[in-house]
Design an enzyme around this catalytic site. Structure first.
Site, PDB file in Angstrom:
ATOM      1  N   LYS A  22      19.556  42.382 -23.186  1.00  0.00           N
ATOM      2  CA  LYS A  22      20.688  41.808 -23.902  1.00  0.00           C
ATOM      3  C   LYS A  22      20.783  42.380 -25.325  1.00  0.00           C
ATOM      4  O   LYS A  22      20.937  43.581 -25.508  1.00  0.00           O
ATOM      5  CB  LYS A  22      20.574  40.290 -23.895  1.00  0.00           C
ATOM      6  CG  LYS A  22      20.319  39.684 -22.507  1.00  0.00           C
ATOM      7  CD  LYS A  22      21.345  40.081 -21.467  1.00  0.00           C
ATOM      8  CE  LYS A  22      21.270  39.238 -20.199  1.00  0.00           C
ATOM      9  NZ  LYS A  22      20.021  39.377 -19.422  1.00  0.00           N
ATOM     10  N   ARG A  41       0.250  52.330 -15.632  1.00  0.00           N
ATOM     11  CA  ARG A  41       0.517  50.912 -15.431  1.00  0.00           C
ATOM     12  C   ARG A  41      -0.130  50.070 -16.528  1.00  0.00           C
ATOM     13  O   ARG A  41       0.227  48.910 -16.729  1.00  0.00           O
ATOM     14  CB  ARG A  41       0.031  50.473 -14.038  1.00  0.00           C
ATOM     15  CG  ARG A  41       0.427  49.066 -13.653  1.00  0.00           C
ATOM     16  CD  ARG A  41       0.466  48.860 -12.137  1.00  0.00           C
ATOM     17  NE  ARG A  41      -0.700  49.397 -11.465  1.00  0.00           N
ATOM     18  CZ  ARG A  41      -1.832  48.729 -11.258  1.00  0.00           C
ATOM     19  NH1 ARG A  41      -1.971  47.506 -11.712  1.00  0.00           N
ATOM     20  NH2 ARG A  41      -2.833  49.293 -10.595  1.00  0.00           N
ATOM     21  N   ASP A  45      12.455  30.827 -25.088  1.00  0.00           N
ATOM     22  CA  ASP A  45      13.311  31.968 -24.745  1.00  0.00           C
ATOM     23  C   ASP A  45      14.265  32.174 -25.915  1.00  0.00           C
ATOM     24  O   ASP A  45      15.149  31.356 -26.175  1.00  0.00           O
ATOM     25  CB  ASP A  45      14.079  31.666 -23.453  1.00  0.00           C
ATOM     26  CG  ASP A  45      14.870  32.871 -22.957  1.00  0.00           C
ATOM     27  OD1 ASP A  45      15.282  33.703 -23.788  1.00  0.00           O
ATOM     28  OD2 ASP A  45      15.099  32.972 -21.740  1.00  0.00           O
ATOM     29  N   TYR A  53      18.709  28.949 -18.380  1.00  0.00           N
ATOM     30  CA  TYR A  53      19.137  30.161 -17.687  1.00  0.00           C
ATOM     31  C   TYR A  53      18.794  29.985 -16.214  1.00  0.00           C
ATOM     32  O   TYR A  53      17.704  29.526 -15.868  1.00  0.00           O
ATOM     33  CB  TYR A  53      18.418  31.372 -18.289  1.00  0.00           C
ATOM     34  CG  TYR A  53      18.479  32.608 -17.439  1.00  0.00           C
ATOM     35  CD1 TYR A  53      19.697  33.164 -17.073  1.00  0.00           C
ATOM     36  CD2 TYR A  53      17.321  33.210 -16.973  1.00  0.00           C
ATOM     37  CE1 TYR A  53      19.753  34.297 -16.275  1.00  0.00           C
ATOM     38  CE2 TYR A  53      17.366  34.338 -16.176  1.00  0.00           C
ATOM     39  CZ  TYR A  53      18.585  34.874 -15.836  1.00  0.00           C
ATOM     40  OH  TYR A  53      18.630  35.981 -15.027  1.00  0.00           O
TER      41      TYR A  53
END
Length: 361
Positions: A196, A50, A171, A101
């Site tokens: 993306k 982790r 972003d 978004y």
């Protein structure tokens, strides 16, 4: 992770191919390994997966070099967005575009619901941003915005945020570092949905944050890393391996898709079934307002055979979607707006399919 790739000395196309590679020793592999383990022996740099993984390191090295900073990979784009918004103090004030978004928009609504303040400014209103930044804690920007494709004067707005000591986040998913490197314009944090363009093949769900390699940037990076670790929004090593493999071809994919998008925008401007084309002049995303309203836009999406009617973007396959079909989409997005994510197919095949669908209305 040993590599000879230097983003300051190589063209970006070359850096994408050369970065994040294992050291060159006799018999060494060309690609970084996928390290599938949850636990490490004691006394090492990492004792539990982790906290870190060598496969992450390779991808973070490549993306950090590409953006000009230090990268962290997250479990998803929303994981990266959530981590970046965690820099906003409880009850604090954030300045953001009036359309973002929709996942980001939902988190901003949550912040308001918890007693925080969101000052919304139209993405092209530079003066409005400069005013709204007074007394704010965090600035959130998208340029272009998703899906209206509005462009913000990043350099001017980011410079003012820095003057006022306002933490700034950009972003950069739609532009990618090939069109814009927000850290070089003064941003404190860059966010990506790696799902993306960076991975580019619609086969992984990942996100990333990037901060400058400065004292302030490293401090912000540690806060983002802590959020990733404590909230458990960590990436699987196989997904990160695939994203790194996809990153190798980002330059050629994005160049092809962007050229096709520009040509499609030109043709769509003259199409009788299109009221408006929203294209900022670069990149591989455009939106169109279909003449005839909601039902007409729905018919177009249902009629394509090559274009995939789907909710994502940035893959090698071309995709389209009527964004207001999502209840959480901003009401400022027209009901007849269709977002087009242009892939790498031949432009004439894409046009023939789109033109035929548009003629149904």
């Amino acid at each position: 992770m040993a590599t000879e790739a230097d983003p300051q000395q190589l063209h970006v196309d070359t850096f994408l191919v050369a970065s994040g590679r294992p050291g060159r020793t006799a018999g060494s592999p060309v690609n970084v390994a996928v390290e599938l383990t949850s636990t490490y022996a004691a006394e090492g740099a990492v004792n539990y997966a982790r906290s870190g993984n060598p496969t992450w390191d390779a991808f973070e090295e490549a993306l950090g070099g590409l953006e000009g900073g230090l990268a962290l990979v997250h479990a998803s784009g929303m994981g990266a967005i959530s981590a970046a918004l965690s820099l906003l103090p409880a009850g604090g004030t954030v300045v953001a575009p009036d359309t973002t978004y929709n996942g980001t928009g939902d988190l901003l609504l949550d912040h308001e619901g918890a007693g925080g303040t969101v000052r919304r400014v139209h993405a092209t209103d530079t003066a409005g941003f400069l005013t709204a930044l007074e007394g704010a804690d965090l600035l959130w920007l998208e340029s272009p915005t998703n899906p209206l494709m509005d462009v913000t004067e990043l350099d001017v707005v980011l410079a003012r945020a820095r003057e006022l000591g306002v933490t700034s986040v950009v972003d950069n998913t739609l532009s990618t570092p090939l069109l814009c490197r927000p850290l070089s314009l003064g941003a404190d944090v860059v966010v990506h949905s790696v799902t993306k363009y960076l991975s580019g093949h619609s086969d992984v769900v990942l996100g990333a944050t990037v901060v400058p390699d400065t004292e302030r940037g490293r401090a912000l990076g540690e806060r983002l890393r802590r959020h990733r670790t404590l909230h458990g929004a960590i990436a699987g090593p196989m997904e990160v391996f695939l994203a790194l493999r996809g990153l190798r071809t980002l330059a050629v994919r994005f160049e092809r898709a962007s050229a096709t998008a520009a040509e499609l925008a030109r043709r769509l401007e003259a199409h009788d079934a299109v009221e408006r084309v929203r294209y900022p002049g670069a990149g591989a995303i455009l939106s169109v307002d279909v003449r005839g309203g909601l039902e007409a836009a729905e018919r177009v999406c249902a009629a394509t055979r090559l274009w995939l009617h789907s909710t994502s973007l940035g893959g090698v396959e071309s995709q389209l979607e009527r964004r207001r079909r999502h209840p959480s989409e901003s009401e400022q997005v027209p009901v007849n707006l269709v977002r087009l994510s242009v892939g790498i197919e031949h432009v004439d095949d894409l046009w023939a399919d789109l033109d035929r669908a548009l003629r149904t209305v």
